[in-house]
Design an enzyme around this catalytic site. Structure first.
Site, short mmCIF file in Angstrom:
data_model
loop_
_atom_site.label_atom_id
_atom_site.label_comp_id
_atom_site.label_asym_id
_atom_site.label_seq_id
_atom_site.Cartn_x
_atom_site.Cartn_y
_atom_site.Cartn_z
N TYR A 143 0.81 -1.22 0.00
CA TYR A 143 0.00 0.00 0.00
C TYR A 143 0.85 1.28 0.00
O TYR A 143 0.33 2.37 -0.22
CB TYR A 143 -0.96 0.02 1.20
N ASP A 227 -2.55 -18.41 1.01
CA ASP A 227 -3.66 -19.10 0.33
C ASP A 227 -4.19 -20.25 1.20
O ASP A 227 -5.41 -20.43 1.35
CB ASP A 227 -3.25 -19.60 -1.07
N ASP A 255 -11.13 -9.32 6.83
CA ASP A 255 -12.53 -9.27 6.38
C ASP A 255 -13.11 -10.68 6.36
O ASP A 255 -14.27 -10.91 6.71
CB ASP A 255 -12.65 -8.63 4.99
#
Ligand code: NAD
Length: 367
Positions: A143, A227, A255
């Site tokens: 980010y 993953d 999330d």
């Protein structure tokens, strides 16, 4: 105890609605204790700040945040500002604030509330007893890495972002994660990376392992690829206790973890590391339900609980809040996001806030 100064950014959308309830909870703590503990001052952040000042974060907002003992944030963003250039978008205000104040770790507890077991999309037997703490690196990684942008390379339009992690950046967040794991009963740490593909993850894994060996040999450490972690969170989430991971992976996994617990409207978070910590719900500004009076205020209210615990050393008062939330849920009260037809009573944002405050009075009165 001297009066604690709290910088309040209600933000955009339902941020303003849930903040109203959370601030009333703070007042209830003072009312029950018969003492003045807090002084709050509000500033604009995000879209509301852009509308007023043509920037998502003003110098004045930043300086208030810097000079406060803690920061509360509702949420920022919304479709109204989606066409602005990246540096003017509401989310940039929040990223800037985190960066300026050097908040390098975001703590997101994902805890299942017993009365909400049936609100999860997963079966009760998979999620019963879940109490995971995810620590997401917040100030580096994809980010913030340079170079970034959209440019023409050899005549082809190309989007670029860069994942960058230095040893000190990994060490400080790993240290914090090990400390939290050590404080928990049977605490253990899982470090999440993608070291089979990314060099930044190879360094991440090496440094986390070194910090563990040298400074926290008593805390069990495991490494897991992101993953596989995403899959295990659905298959057998109870295997996890504390997790530490990069900015990008943490954004996604938290999330996912929040949905396991039933609703995004239930989970608080804390951003720590710098001199002053920031507390906010993990949800966004939910423009689809803005102004309807149906937003769930519990994540914001539980963020107040986290602030009392982590910044103000007020565990007793934090327990009133957490206990009140449990009690109201056990009594069957639900906002629309966690309501199921025929089960319990549906209440709105302010109705839920009132119930929590009443439950706090009852719980504290019995001490
Ligand atoms: P969101 O979290 O705002 O909403 C996702 C879904 O969850 C929506 O259906 C919404 O109605 C529901 N929801 C969220 N919080 C709720 C609550 N308290 N009670 C009941 N329902 C709730 O995510 P989004 O729709 O992807 O993003 C909307 C805006 O918020 C975007 O501009 C995004 O950039 C921003 N955002 C901000 C933050 C932040 O301020 N930290 C975090 C995430 C998203």
């Amino acid at each position: 105890m001297s009066v604690r100064k709290i910088c309040v950014f209600p933000g955009d959308g339902i941020g303003k609605e849930v903040m109203r309830e959370a601030l009333c909870v703070l007042t209830t703590v003072e009312e029950i204790s018969g003492k003045r503990f807090f002084e709050t001052e509000e500033e604009l952040l995000g879209g509301a700040c852009y509308d007023a000042h043509k920037t998502p974060l003003t110098e004045q907002g930043l300086s208030l945040a810097r000079s406060s003992d803690a920061i509360l944030l509702g949420a920022v963003g919304g479709p109204k500002w989606d066409t602005l250039s990246f540096d003017l978008r509401p989310e940039r205000g929040l990223l800037g604030l985190r960066r300026e104040l050097d908040m390098f770790a975001n703590l997101r507890p994902a805890k299942v509330f017993e009365p909400l077991l049936d609100a999860s999309p997963l079966r009760r037997e998979i999620i019963e007893g879940i109490d995971i703490l995810v620590i997401r690196e917040l100030a580096g990684g994809l980010y913030f890495g340079e170079p970034r942008g959209i440019r023409m390379i050899d005549g082809v339009e190309t989007g670029i972002n860069t994942e960058v992690y230095s040893r000190p950046e990994i060490e400080r967040v790993a240290r914090m994660a090990f400390k939290f794991a050590r404080e928990r009963k049977n605490g253990k740490l899982a470090s999440v990376d993608k070291s089979n593909v990314l060099e930044s993850s190879v360094l991440w894994r090496k440094v986390v392992a070194e910090v563990g060996e040298k400074e926290f040999p008593d805390v069990p450490l495991s490494h897991i690829l992101v993953d596989n972690c995403a899959m295990q969170l659905i298959r057998n989430p109870r295997q996890f206790d504390v997790m530490v991971t990069s900015n990008l992976f943490g954004d996604i996994l938290t999330d996912e973890a929040s949905m396991i617990t039933g609703s995004i409207g239930m989970l608080p978070s804390a951003s720590l590391g710098g001199k002053v910590a920031l507390y906010e719900p993990i949800h966004g500004s939910a423009p689809d339900i803005e102004g309807k009076g149906i937003a769930n205020p519990l994540a914001m209210i539980l963020s107040i609980g986290m602030m009392l615990r982590h910044s103000f050393d007020m565990p007793r008062e934090a327990a009133w809040i957490e206990g009140a939330v449990e009690r109201v849920l056990a009594e069957g009260y639900r906002t629309a996001d966690i309501y199921r037809e025929g089960h319990g009573s549906k209440v709105g944002t302010s109705g839920m806030g009132d119930l929590v405050r009443e439950a706090m009075r009852q719980i504290s009165g019995k001490e």
